[in-house]
Design a protein around this motif. Structure first.
Motif, mmCIF file in Angstrom:
data_model
loop_
_atom_site.group_PDB
_atom_site.id
_atom_site.type_symbol
_atom_site.label_atom_id
_atom_site.label_comp_id
_atom_site.label_asym_id
_atom_site.label_seq_id
_atom_site.Cartn_x
_atom_site.Cartn_y
_atom_site.Cartn_z
ATOM 1 N N SER A 130 0.828 -1.208 0.000
ATOM 2 C CA SER A 130 0.000 0.000 0.000
ATOM 3 C C SER A 130 0.867 1.265 0.000
ATOM 4 O O SER A 130 0.718 2.154 0.832
ATOM 5 C CB SER A 130 -0.961 0.015 1.194
ATOM 6 N N ASN A 131 1.776 1.310 -0.965
ATOM 7 C CA ASN A 131 2.610 2.500 -1.133
ATOM 8 C C ASN A 131 1.813 3.621 -1.777
ATOM 9 O O ASN A 131 1.043 3.387 -2.705
ATOM 10 C CB ASN A 131 3.802 2.192 -2.037
ATOM 11 N N ASN A 132 2.057 4.822 -1.326
ATOM 12 C CA ASN A 132 1.458 5.993 -1.953
ATOM 13 C C ASN A 132 2.374 6.540 -3.047
ATOM 14 O O ASN A 132 3.575 6.697 -2.846
ATOM 15 C CB ASN A 132 1.201 7.085 -0.929
ATOM 16 N N VAL A 133 1.772 6.823 -4.195
ATOM 17 C CA VAL A 133 2.440 7.480 -5.322
ATOM 18 C C VAL A 133 1.732 8.811 -5.522
ATOM 19 O O VAL A 133 0.503 8.870 -5.551
ATOM 20 C CB VAL A 133 2.334 6.623 -6.598
ATOM 21 N N TYR A 134 2.514 9.882 -5.664
ATOM 22 C CA TYR A 134 1.931 11.209 -5.852
ATOM 23 C C TYR A 134 2.371 11.791 -7.189
ATOM 24 O O TYR A 134 3.560 11.799 -7.506
ATOM 25 C CB TYR A 134 2.366 12.151 -4.726
ATOM 26 N N LEU A 135 1.398 12.279 -7.945
ATOM 27 C CA LEU A 135 1.679 12.997 -9.186
ATOM 28 C C LEU A 135 1.276 14.452 -8.983
ATOM 29 O O LEU A 135 0.117 14.756 -8.693
ATOM 30 C CB LEU A 135 0.903 12.396 -10.355
ATOM 31 N N LEU A 136 2.238 15.347 -9.156
ATOM 32 C CA LEU A 136 1.996 16.780 -9.012
ATOM 33 C C LEU A 136 2.001 17.422 -10.392
ATOM 34 O O LEU A 136 2.933 17.215 -11.172
ATOM 35 C CB LEU A 136 3.080 17.425 -8.147
ATOM 36 N N THR A 137 0.965 18.189 -10.677
ATOM 37 C CA THR A 137 0.817 18.819 -11.992
ATOM 38 C C THR A 137 0.676 20.321 -11.830
ATOM 39 O O THR A 137 -0.210 20.800 -11.110
ATOM 40 C CB THR A 137 -0.425 18.274 -12.726
ATOM 41 N N CYS A 138 1.554 21.068 -12.499
ATOM 42 C CA CYS A 138 1.426 22.523 -12.552
ATOM 43 C C CYS A 138 0.194 22.863 -13.387
ATOM 44 O O CYS A 138 0.096 22.458 -14.553
ATOM 45 C CB CYS A 138 2.680 23.121 -13.171
ATOM 46 N N SER B 194 1.232 25.205 -16.689
ATOM 47 C CA SER B 194 2.022 24.624 -17.776
ATOM 48 C C SER B 194 1.670 23.174 -18.081
ATOM 49 O O SER B 194 2.036 22.654 -19.135
ATOM 50 C CB SER B 194 3.507 24.677 -17.407
ATOM 51 N N ARG B 195 0.989 22.501 -17.135
ATOM 52 C CA ARG B 195 0.652 21.076 -17.218
ATOM 53 C C ARG B 195 1.902 20.188 -17.169
ATOM 54 O O ARG B 195 1.843 19.015 -17.494
ATOM 55 C CB ARG B 195 -0.191 20.762 -18.463
ATOM 56 N N ARG B 196 3.044 20.731 -16.733
ATOM 57 C CA ARG B 196 4.235 19.924 -16.503
ATOM 58 C C ARG B 196 4.073 19.195 -15.175
ATOM 59 O O ARG B 196 3.350 19.655 -14.283
ATOM 60 C CB ARG B 196 5.494 20.780 -16.497
ATOM 61 N N GLN B 197 4.792 18.044 -15.036
ATOM 62 C CA GLN B 197 4.492 17.161 -13.924
ATOM 63 C C GLN B 197 5.749 16.616 -13.243
ATOM 64 O O GLN B 197 6.804 16.475 -13.862
ATOM 65 C CB GLN B 197 3.649 15.982 -14.417
ATOM 66 N N LEU B 198 5.576 16.289 -11.959
ATOM 67 C CA LEU B 198 6.594 15.621 -11.165
ATOM 68 C C LEU B 198 5.942 14.464 -10.433
ATOM 69 O O LEU B 198 4.861 14.613 -9.843
ATOM 70 C CB LEU B 198 7.243 16.586 -10.175
ATOM 71 N N ASP C 289 0.961 17.230 -19.464
ATOM 72 C CA ASP C 289 1.767 17.164 -20.682
ATOM 73 C C ASP C 289 3.179 16.686 -20.342
ATOM 74 O O ASP C 289 4.101 17.484 -20.167
ATOM 75 C CB ASP C 289 1.823 18.536 -21.355
ATOM 76 N N GLY C 290 3.343 15.386 -20.255
ATOM 77 C CA GLY C 290 4.664 14.829 -20.018
ATOM 78 C C GLY C 290 5.047 14.812 -18.554
ATOM 79 O O GLY C 290 4.351 15.342 -17.688
ATOM 80 N N LEU C 291 6.183 14.168 -18.293
ATOM 81 C CA LEU C 291 6.698 14.034 -16.937
ATOM 82 C C LEU C 291 8.104 14.620 -16.882
ATOM 83 O O LEU C 291 9.023 14.104 -17.507
ATOM 84 C CB LEU C 291 6.713 12.555 -16.517
ATOM 85 N N ASP C 292 8.266 15.699 -16.132
ATOM 86 C CA ASP C 292 9.571 16.338 -16.033
ATOM 87 C C ASP C 292 10.547 15.507 -15.209
ATOM 88 O O ASP C 292 11.727 15.402 -15.556
ATOM 89 C CB ASP C 292 9.433 17.719 -15.384
ATOM 90 N N ALA C 293 10.082 14.952 -14.090
ATOM 91 C CA ALA C 293 11.014 14.309 -13.167
ATOM 92 C C ALA C 293 10.298 13.281 -12.302
ATOM 93 O O ALA C 293 9.086 13.366 -12.065
ATOM 94 C CB ALA C 293 11.682 15.353 -12.273
ATOM 95 N N ARG D 23 12.067 22.344 -9.227
ATOM 96 C CA ARG D 23 11.131 23.142 -10.012
ATOM 97 C C ARG D 23 10.600 22.346 -11.197
ATOM 98 O O ARG D 23 11.351 21.604 -11.839
ATOM 99 C CB ARG D 23 11.804 24.418 -10.515
ATOM 100 N N PHE D 24 9.332 22.512 -11.477
ATOM 101 C CA PHE D 24 8.725 21.996 -12.702
ATOM 102 C C PHE D 24 7.576 22.938 -13.051
ATOM 103 O O PHE D 24 6.819 23.355 -12.186
ATOM 104 C CB PHE D 24 8.238 20.549 -12.541
ATOM 105 N N GLY D 25 7.496 23.281 -14.329
ATOM 106 C CA GLY D 25 6.521 24.293 -14.712
ATOM 107 C C GLY D 25 6.742 25.556 -13.901
ATOM 108 O O GLY D 25 7.861 26.050 -13.794
ATOM 109 N N GLU D 26 5.677 26.051 -13.276
ATOM 110 C CA GLU D 26 5.777 27.248 -12.443
ATOM 111 C C GLU D 26 5.763 26.907 -10.955
ATOM 112 O O GLU D 26 5.549 27.796 -10.112
ATOM 113 C CB GLU D 26 4.642 28.215 -12.796
ATOM 114 N N ILE D 27 6.002 25.651 -10.632
ATOM 115 C CA ILE D 27 5.943 25.178 -9.247
ATOM 116 C C ILE D 27 7.361 25.028 -8.686
ATOM 117 O O ILE D 27 8.251 24.492 -9.357
ATOM 118 C CB ILE D 27 5.204 23.838 -9.163
ATOM 119 N N THR D 28 7.541 25.460 -7.449
ATOM 120 C CA THR D 28 8.800 25.282 -6.734
ATOM 121 C C THR D 28 8.542 24.537 -5.435
ATOM 122 O O THR D 28 7.622 24.879 -4.682
ATOM 123 C CB THR D 28 9.452 26.635 -6.411
ATOM 124 N N LEU D 29 9.351 23.506 -5.176
ATOM 125 C CA LEU D 29 9.271 22.721 -3.953
ATOM 126 C C LEU D 29 10.580 22.859 -3.195
ATOM 127 O O LEU D 29 11.663 22.792 -3.787
ATOM 128 C CB LEU D 29 9.029 21.239 -4.275
#
Length: 222
Positions: free
Chosen positions: A34-42, A45-49, A69-73, A123-129
């Motif tokens: 029961s691992n959690n997987v997280y997809l973050l989408t800006c 830009s619709r770029r993703q991590l 639109d695609g997976l940055d990282a 960073r991906f799209g306009e998102i900074t973590l």
């Protein structure tokens, strides 16, 4: 934020989705662990991590295709086997760059393009973590902080912080003292009670719900 998000997901079940003003968070549970997987989408830009390609690569790749639109990282929170079983396949299929804590990088199934440490940013799209290095569950475990400009902070804590306590530190090479010190100094002393956190397994919580129990955790030693 979406009114329907609960953070409760089960392997084989549907994705739970949280819509923030600038970021969409999708949570998926995979495998018998029961691992959690997280997809973050800006949302601009619709770029993703992706956070932790834990298992079930076909489901993860479908999530990525549906999300934007695609997976940055792909960022791996720590080197343990149950969090990396789909890593090689997802990276091969998407061409995404790979990120992980510097001390855990050599233990992964793919080369790490960007080794991470305390205070780094992703960073991906306009998102900074912001990257938070939490030593103890593994030497290179990292958490990520998204400081929502229009609301509460959101933390992705891997297996370092759960509702009810810090991550497992009972195996050789692990350290409860190190982990509880880092979780206290680098998370609870920095972020407000309304901060929502997303762990590597199970349900989410807030720092406000867990803060009253910090001394209890320290006293019991786990």
């Amino acid at each position: 934020m979406s009114d329907t998000y609960t953070g409760r997901v089960v392997p084989g079940g549907p994705v739970d989705v949280r819509e923030l003003p600038h970021l969409t968070i999708r949570k998926l549970a995979v495998s018998q662990m029961s691992n959690n997987v997280y997809l973050l989408t800006c949302r601009t830009s619709r770029r993703q991590l992706l956070i932790d390609a834990a298992d079930e690569a076909p489901r993860i790749l479908e999530l990525v295709r549906d999300g934007g639109d695609g997976l940055d990282a792909v960022l791996t929170t720590h080197r343990h086997w149950d969090h990396v079983r789909a890593l090689e396949e997802v990276v091969a299929a998407t061409g995404a760059r790979t990120l992980a804590g510097a001390q855990d990088a050599d233990g992964l199934t793919v080369p790490v393009d960007e080794p991470l440490g305390q205070g780094d940013q992703v960073r991906f799209g306009e998102i900074t973590l912001d990257v938070i290095h939490l030593r103890g569950h593994t030497a290179g475990s990292v958490a990520l902080a998204y400081r929502n400009p229009e609301g509460a902070t959101h933390l992705f804590t891997g297996d370092s912080l759960f509702p009810g306590g810090v991550g497992n530190t009972k195996n050789p090479g692990q350290s409860f003292d190190s982990l509880i010190d880092d979780v206290t100094a680098r998370i609870f002393d920095v972020y407000d009670d309304d901060t929502w956190f997303y762990p590597g397994h199970g349900d989410d919580s807030t720092l406000g719900a867990e803060r009253p129990h910090l001394q209890e955790w320290r006293a019991r030693g786990w």
